[in-house]
Enzyme design. Sequence first.
Site, mmCIF file in Angstrom:
data_model
loop_
_atom_site.group_PDB
_atom_site.id
_atom_site.type_symbol
_atom_site.label_atom_id
_atom_site.label_comp_id
_atom_site.label_asym_id
_atom_site.label_seq_id
_atom_site.Cartn_x
_atom_site.Cartn_y
_atom_site.Cartn_z
ATOM 1 N N GLU A 269 -2.413 -14.443 -0.430
ATOM 2 C CA GLU A 269 -3.607 -14.320 0.420
ATOM 3 C C GLU A 269 -4.223 -12.984 0.050
ATOM 4 O O GLU A 269 -3.700 -11.933 0.417
ATOM 5 C CB GLU A 269 -3.183 -14.401 1.892
ATOM 6 N N LEU A 270 -5.307 -13.036 -0.729
ATOM 7 C CA LEU A 270 -5.829 -11.826 -1.365
ATOM 8 C C LEU A 270 -7.169 -11.405 -0.762
ATOM 9 O O LEU A 270 -7.493 -11.770 0.351
ATOM 10 C CB LEU A 270 -5.930 -12.075 -2.871
ATOM 11 N N ASN B 89 -3.130 -4.183 7.599
ATOM 12 C CA ASN B 89 -4.234 -4.430 8.549
ATOM 13 C C ASN B 89 -3.837 -5.315 9.733
ATOM 14 O O ASN B 89 -4.432 -5.228 10.792
ATOM 15 C CB ASN B 89 -5.493 -4.941 7.840
ATOM 16 N N GLU C 167 -1.464 -20.539 4.933
ATOM 17 C CA GLU C 167 -0.536 -20.055 5.961
ATOM 18 C C GLU C 167 -1.016 -20.565 7.309
ATOM 19 O O GLU C 167 -2.215 -20.694 7.548
ATOM 20 C CB GLU C 167 -0.501 -18.531 5.970
ATOM 21 N N CYS D 94 -9.557 -9.215 5.868
ATOM 22 C CA CYS D 94 -9.966 -9.867 4.622
ATOM 23 C C CYS D 94 -10.979 -10.975 4.867
ATOM 24 O O CYS D 94 -11.613 -11.442 3.938
ATOM 25 C CB CYS D 94 -8.744 -10.384 3.886
ATOM 26 N N GLY E 155 -2.377 -9.194 0.450
ATOM 27 C CA GLY E 155 -2.780 -7.848 0.044
ATOM 28 C C GLY E 155 -3.919 -7.924 -0.939
ATOM 29 O O GLY E 155 -4.688 -8.892 -0.944
ATOM 30 N N LYS F 226 9.132 -7.006 2.768
ATOM 31 C CA LYS F 226 8.725 -5.634 2.473
ATOM 32 C C LYS F 226 7.396 -5.388 3.180
ATOM 33 O O LYS F 226 6.355 -5.888 2.762
ATOM 34 C CB LYS F 226 8.547 -5.415 0.963
ATOM 35 N N GLU G 94 -15.174 -5.914 -1.844
ATOM 36 C CA GLU G 94 -14.904 -5.911 -0.411
ATOM 37 C C GLU G 94 -14.984 -4.460 0.088
ATOM 38 O O GLU G 94 -14.308 -3.590 -0.446
ATOM 39 C CB GLU G 94 -13.476 -6.442 -0.262
HETATM 40 P P1 ADP Z 1 -3.980 -2.229 0.187
HETATM 41 O O1 ADP Z 1 -4.686 -1.587 -0.954
HETATM 42 O O2 ADP Z 1 -4.873 -2.790 1.184
HETATM 43 O O3 ADP Z 1 -2.901 -1.386 0.781
HETATM 44 P P2 ADP Z 1 -2.018 -3.559 -1.405
HETATM 45 O O4 ADP Z 1 -2.144 -4.829 -2.149
HETATM 46 O O5 ADP Z 1 -1.850 -2.312 -2.210
HETATM 47 O O6 ADP Z 1 -3.255 -3.501 -0.445
HETATM 48 O O7 ADP Z 1 -0.796 -3.638 -0.385
HETATM 49 C C1 ADP Z 1 -0.336 -4.813 0.228
HETATM 50 C C2 ADP Z 1 1.176 -4.820 0.168
HETATM 51 O O8 ADP Z 1 1.571 -4.867 -1.204
HETATM 52 C C3 ADP Z 1 1.853 -3.588 0.750
HETATM 53 O O9 ADP Z 1 3.061 -3.984 1.367
HETATM 54 C C4 ADP Z 1 2.123 -2.757 -0.488
HETATM 55 O O10 ADP Z 1 3.193 -1.838 -0.331
HETATM 56 C C5 ADP Z 1 2.519 -3.847 -1.451
HETATM 57 N N1 ADP Z 1 2.463 -3.456 -2.861
HETATM 58 C C6 ADP Z 1 1.648 -2.581 -3.472
HETATM 59 N N2 ADP Z 1 1.954 -2.498 -4.787
HETATM 60 C C7 ADP Z 1 2.987 -3.343 -5.016
HETATM 61 C C8 ADP Z 1 3.774 -3.712 -6.166
HETATM 62 N N3 ADP Z 1 3.529 -3.192 -7.365
HETATM 63 N N4 ADP Z 1 4.755 -4.619 -5.990
HETATM 64 C C9 ADP Z 1 4.991 -5.160 -4.781
HETATM 65 N N5 ADP Z 1 4.310 -4.850 -3.672
HETATM 66 C C10 ADP Z 1 3.318 -3.951 -3.776
#
Ligand code: ADP
Length: 505
Positions: free
Chosen positions: A275-276, A177, A483, A309, A253, A200, A406
């Site tokens: 940050e969730l 986002n 952050e 978020c 995420g 990543k 959300e």
């Molecule tokens: P959204 O549902 O909004 O995409 P996510 O939490 O799935 O939120 O994604 C946020 C970040 O976490 C992205 O970079 C995604 O690729 C990463 N991600 C998703 N699953 C995993 C995992 N099992 N381990 C590490 N990173 C992950």
Amino acid sequence: MTATEPGKARMTRMAPDDPHATGLRLADPTLLRDRCLIGGAWTGVPRLSVRDPASGVAIGAVPDLGAVEAQAAVEAARSAFPAWSGLTAETRAAVLRRWQQAISTHKADLAQILTREQGKPLAEALAEVEYAASFVGFYAEEGRRLYGETIPAPRADARILVLRQPVGVAAAITPWNFPAAMVTRKVAPAMAVGCAVVLKPAPETPLTALALAALAERAGVPPGVFNVVTGDAGAIGRVLTEHPAVRTVSFTGSTEVGKLLMRQAASTVKKLALELGGNAPFIVFDDADLEAAADGCLESKFRNAGQTCVCANRIYVHEPVYAPFLARLLARTAALKVGRGLEPGVQIGPLISEAAVAKVERHIADAVAKGAQVRLGGGRHALGGRFFSPTVLSDMTADMAISREETFGPVAAVYRVRDEADALAQANATPYGLAAYVYARDLGRVVRMAEGLETGMVGVNAAKLGADVAPFGGVKQSGLGREGSRHGLEEFTELKYVLLGGLAS
Ligand code: ADP
């Protein structure tokens, strides 16, 4: 963030005959990267397409890397750490200032890439790139102020020093986002204090992250200090959370994935910044400036099509001003222009994915089934695809899904509240605690609300919280750590207590 299955990749494999015509008109086409950056080498075969959410067209592709490459990136960072952390803070600051400058110089290109892969209006993308650059500038300076302490020792022949040192290798996992700002908000403080980073980025928006890495390289960030790995989120995430050389993980995420990373990071006892998700209450009292409240609500709710978020998810309006506030919100929402982010004047772009659109539809259907009124919008936009009409729901109640989850879409859900106690009880009735907003003029009321809200951030008569100088973060299941601001350095540093003894002459 939206909820998805942990590790679920949302990219499709690119068919060999896919069109590579990106439609991007960049002043500097070399910013569009299709390789990852590991140890200073641009590497990997572009296999995963990145699609414009407005059209579904592939605008680029990135490598599909996994555990092996993530390990190589961690090793590269581990090797780069001693020399980078051994530089003076001023030398690192100079590199970061050049990176900030490069981001500013190329902001038009970065914004274009960002809008094409993420969908947000170009003006918002430009603002985000400037916001992203501000973190680099702020941490260039703040890294020079990594102060320790001296403490009076319990013995006359001893002294106590407290050093603040970089943790070592830092991992950053970022969402789609805010594809630029979430990268710099983690990578800049990490690099400023001397950490080497493995990033990543989100699968939906890796191109902005790679362009930022290309600019960092040009600014003089040494090989291995900033690595970027795209591909299998689960496999890469496992390495980043379980490799003993990684000493901190900074994640933005979904709460679901955050909890998974926390469990994985337990195996090697890492520092963790999370940050969730949020479910922000936006509270309007009868003494508020209703015009300002409606403006703020519109901005908080509909920025990035409601995909932030901190965006208002539950709008609580004091009964005496319920009708006049709703009327103002409806008038403003009805005037919002929906369209492709690159079109001039557009305020609401497409949602990021079909799953995101389906979630918004589910939330509206659930609310309507339980008695909510659709006052505006309520469904997909005439433009089709992932475009959704800005929606206002009234007569919301606590038993509806929006009250618990959300929405992450352009839906303004309006509730009635009787008084302060009712507002506070409803606002706090959630496992989340990221942001909250209060519009009121009575000072006692403002203080009671600001202190009583169980969130990491409260906007009082203000709807935009993010700033490089302020600590951004949540409480409860919205996360850990902060952050931005000087507090944002804590996740990337450790305290070391040094006892100097035997000092008697
Ligand atoms: P959204 O549902 O909004 O995409 P996510 O939490 O799935 O939120 O994604 C946020 C970040 O976490 C992205 O970079 C995604 O690729 C990463 N991600 C998703 N699953 C995993 C995992 N099992 N381990 C590490 N990173 C992950």
